[in-house]
Design a protein around this motif. Sequence first.
Motif, PDB file in Angstrom:
ATOM      1  N   VAL A 282       0.840  -1.195   0.000  1.00 43.80           N
ATOM      2  CA  VAL A 282       0.000   0.000   0.000  1.00 43.80           C
ATOM      3  C   VAL A 282       0.875   1.245   0.000  1.00 43.80           C
ATOM      4  N   ALA A 283       0.308   2.313  -0.522  1.00 48.34           N
ATOM      5  CA  ALA A 283       0.986   3.598  -0.470  1.00 48.34           C
ATOM      6  C   ALA A 283       0.122   4.554   0.330  1.00 48.34           C
TER       7      ALA A 283
ATOM      8  N   ASP B 249      -1.179  -2.396  -4.273  1.00 44.54           N
ATOM      9  CA  ASP B 249      -2.520  -2.956  -4.167  1.00 44.54           C
ATOM     10  C   ASP B 249      -3.532  -1.882  -3.799  1.00 44.54           C
ATOM     11  N   ARG B 250      -3.061  -0.901  -3.039  1.00 49.60           N
ATOM     12  CA  ARG B 250      -4.017   0.076  -2.538  1.00 49.60           C
ATOM     13  C   ARG B 250      -3.305   1.403  -2.291  1.00 49.60           C
TER      14      ARG B 250
ATOM     15  N   ARG C 165       6.030  -9.787   1.513  1.00 48.15           N
ATOM     16  CA  ARG C 165       5.997  -8.981   2.737  1.00 48.15           C
ATOM     17  C   ARG C 165       4.975  -7.860   2.564  1.00 48.15           C
ATOM     18  N   THR C 166       4.477  -7.381   3.696  1.00 47.74           N
ATOM     19  CA  THR C 166       3.633  -6.196   3.658  1.00 47.74           C
ATOM     20  C   THR C 166       4.540  -4.993   3.433  1.00 47.74           C
ATOM     21  N   VAL C 167       4.183  -4.159   2.471  1.00 43.64           N
ATOM     22  CA  VAL C 167       4.978  -2.954   2.255  1.00 43.64           C
ATOM     23  C   VAL C 167       4.093  -1.740   2.453  1.00 43.64           C
TER      24      VAL C 167
ATOM     25  N   ALA D 187      -7.606   5.674  -6.124  1.00 41.26           N
ATOM     26  CA  ALA D 187      -7.547   4.569  -7.081  1.00 41.26           C
ATOM     27  C   ALA D 187      -6.179   3.906  -7.032  1.00 41.26           C
ATOM     28  N   ALA D 188      -6.162   2.578  -7.113  1.00 44.55           N
ATOM     29  CA  ALA D 188      -4.887   1.874  -7.114  1.00 44.55           C
ATOM     30  C   ALA D 188      -4.398   1.709  -8.542  1.00 44.55           C
TER      31      ALA D 188
END
Lengths: 564, 574
Positions: free
Chosen positions: A376-377, A549-550, A533-535, A563-564
């Motif tokens: 995610v960002a 992803d998001r 890994r979760t980023v 929007a992704a």
Amino acid sequence: MKTSDQTDGSTPALTDRQAILRILRLWHRQAPRLIIGAMLALIALCLGLVLMQASGLRLASSVLGEVVITTALLRWIGGGRVILRYAERLFAHDAMFRALADLRVWFFHSLAQGAAAGLGFRRAGDMLSRLVSDIGTLDGLYLRILVPFACACLTLPILVIQLGRQSVVLGVLVGVLFACSAFLVPYLIAKSGRAEGERLGKNLAALRIGVLDLVGGLREIRAFGAEGRILSHVQADDAALLAGQMRLARRAAYANASAFLCGQAAIFLVLLAAAGALSLHISALAAVGILFLTVAAFESAGALTRAGLQAGVMGAAARRVVEVAVSTPNATQIAAQTDAPEDTHIHLEGVKFRWAPDRPLVFDGLTLDIPAGARVAILGPSGVGKSSLAALLLKAAVPEAGSITLGGEEISHIKADSLRRRMAWLSQATHLFDDSIRANLLLGRPDATEDDLWKALEDAAVADVVKTLPDGLDTWLGEGGIKLSGGQGRRIALARTLLTQAPILILDEPATGLDAQTEQDFLRTLNTVTEGRTVILIAHRLTGVETLDRIWRLSGGVATAAAA
Amino acid sequence: MSGDKAAIRGWTRTQSRLGRQAARPVVVFGLLSSLLGVGQAWCVATVLGHALVGLVSGGGAPTLVLWPILAFAGLALLRALIMALSDTAAAKAGIDARRRLRGEVLASILTGGPALLRKTHSGELATIAVDRVEALDGFFGRWVPASVLWIAAPLLILLPVGFIQPRAALVLGLCGASVPFGQALFGIGAAVASRKQFLAMTRLQARFLDRVKGIATIVLAGRADDETERLGQAAEELRLRTMKILRVAFLSSASIDCAMVIALVLVAIMDGKQAMALLSGGTASPALAYTLTSGLFVLLVIPEFFAPLRGLALAYQDRAHAQGAATAILDLPEALPRPSPDGARTVNASGVMVSLEDVCFTWDPARGPALDHVSFTVPAGETLILAGPSGSGKSTIMELLLGFIQPDSGSVRFNGAPLDSIVPDSLSRMISWIGQKPVLFAGTLKDNILFARPDADEADLMAAVKAAAVDQFLPSLPDGLETRIGEGGFGLSGGQAQRIAIARAYLKNAPILLLDEPTAHLDPATEKSVFESLQRLALRRTVVLATHSAAVHMFNGRRVDLQMGRVVARQGAA
């Protein structure tokens, strides 16, 4: 050192004396050595007094045709004095270094326990380096203040008793003079020098800021042709500092002179007594011994005037060190006992947060959901609180309201160490240590093998650079990693982050300071090496090469999905 | 390396010479103080000698001799005064020297200019100017006078002693002369020991500072306990290494103690024997009185004799500080008045054409040229966009245009005049420059804007504030234009800081505007509004804009694309 006595959030203001006592208490482990050091100093001092007295007596007593002090005795006292003085200095310094080592370790440890985590999110480098020099200042506490003070405390009764045996009045008078010289004058100078010392500290800070402005603003200064103006500005600061120092020096000179005069007055009294004046009659032979004793005693008291001058500086340094080390983080720590769960699902619900009660809310009802393994960002302009989010997740800060869970467990219940082992953090503030590349990497995972290290460097796309360095992994990085370019340094830091086996990576503006091309390369690397890994990528903008992803956008204290 | 050492020695020698001139009063007062001490010792010895002889000559109450006691008191008062004067003079010598040195260092930094920042970290430069110079106090206040007094004062004391008791003078002289040998022997030993330990010690000390600076990284990596333990080990090692040096270093002061004790014991025994011999002759003779008095005098003078030698040993580490500072200060460029070229000229300041003609520039030969035969022209009032990745030479061109550096070959011309023929003041009047992160000086917001033109009136200031849209965020500041910003003041965001830089440029109103990636640290929304302000500022000025921002299309003008220091593409008539 438990901080149980500091549980309420506000640290009471410390006085210098409390701070110094606190530091002395810290030294209890070294107490025997410190005491022996001081004792040796005392014995050496006594021998010094005796030596002067004995030499005088030896000469004087010959008048009566008898040898009160034998040659051998004189030699023994003299030799003993030299050897003891040497041993004392060696022992006392050794004890002091041990005590200072304890102090440094204690300081580091309590900083690590308390406020340290938060420091990564605030600019605190300057404050910290000032503290390091404060700890250096405390060198003098034992050697320059405590030991001379102990010596003076012992000298006073010796002096009074020796003189009092001949004449009580003389003993009392000289004792009072000694107390003036050894205690009163240093006390007065310490007291009066405090305000001036504080002002000096401020002046020095002002000069430092002025010089930093001048150096940092060299481009502006040259571009605006402002050399003359800025130089005269800094020189005004300099003049203020130097004038303050001059005032202090003058005061010190008067104090020294007064302490000296006390000693001279004592000798004057002894002389009068020796000459039989003022009904202070003492025997001529005793007078010689007493006179030499008095001379030697007052000489040793001179060190305390200097100590008095330093007492203010020392007290202020002690106060700053103790205050920082014992200050609790900005919120109460709930006793956290649980280990972090395996599941890495992160959920924030209605989080309210601000850095200090008098600052505006950074988050006001923030809700976020980051499934395990998601990329995610979190975007937003500078100042919107993106770094605060990282601080919250890492428990470097605690929310006012709302809940943050990891795998369904409230993070406030999870041990900080355990939590931080699950999350690796990379930001602009991530520090590269003045150490070898290897040591820097091993901070991420101490048990990593050579292959692991190269793999991590490979993943961070910096292995080629390291290979070309003459010492390879053992290349010394220099302060803040200055031996490498900014981009290469960031990549070493990334390699360290990747080396950790943490399943969650928090990347807080990881590409700041990189140029566009390097930044894109860097982010592409991230796409490939962080799989599984979760980023959590925290940034003010996206470059378009990230696979995500998001995307969340932060504004007004809440996050909105984009929007992704 | 040996050249460095020679340079350091040369610097220390020059500073010592300058310091000795300033320290002359300290030395004179020191000598006076020693002389007064000798006088006092004589008074004391006279009183005691008289009393002792009275004791021998018949037990009757000794006659009261008042004059030496009064003289003693008088001398004591005088000596206290001289000591205070000496301390003050020493402080003044230290302060004057620091004022001079700090001025020199600052002038060097200003001479070196922005190019200096490429080599040295700004924090390091500030440390040299503040802390390094501050640490030199002891060198000028203590070491320099002590280095003269340690020979002069004992010699001066030796004169009256030799006159009164030649034998004792010989003993004192010999003991005193042995001190330099002891000092040299152990001093060299200590130097060898510290050379072996120095690097390791420096690293260990730096390690603590470095670990404390990076403590957040350590804690957030969960490594606090390991590091605490390692720090403990490092501190232990530091102690062991320091003690190795001190063990030798303390021998040098022990050698002074030793010499003094030997002198004391020898004099006491010698004079004691002589007095006994005289006494065996019968009653108190004048010779006995003289021997007693002079013997006591010498005993009392011995501490006086060795005090300056001790002073030197105490000040020894002040000298080490000076050498540390010398290394740092010598690295700075020499302070020169800015060269004003022959036939210096000004350029008609309304409408300036800027051109680079076949310019080459190399920062570091190992990395190849930063600019490789670059040429372009910007006609008066037009805009040139310099594009290209970081490291392609954009910033180098900016520094050339600003006159911070000179081209290796080719020329930079304003209205056809080569840049190096233009008076520096006139050059800085022609150019406004906005960099990536403007430096905000400690002071009020108003001071920071007026930095561009301190004599601007209120109307000009307000016009600049409005034009740069600074007035948009003024209401959010606690004291409006009087808000203190910069170090220790209110923090401004990147966009706000950039607006202050724009306001400065408005106030300066120069015909050339150089923009070096002015939005590199801003988010897109802020970038857009800053670019809008810059567009207004750019009107009717000659503009060179270096950027790799996508929003650059907001500016229309010529465009030059750089790569690896070469021009790879041109748009417009550039």
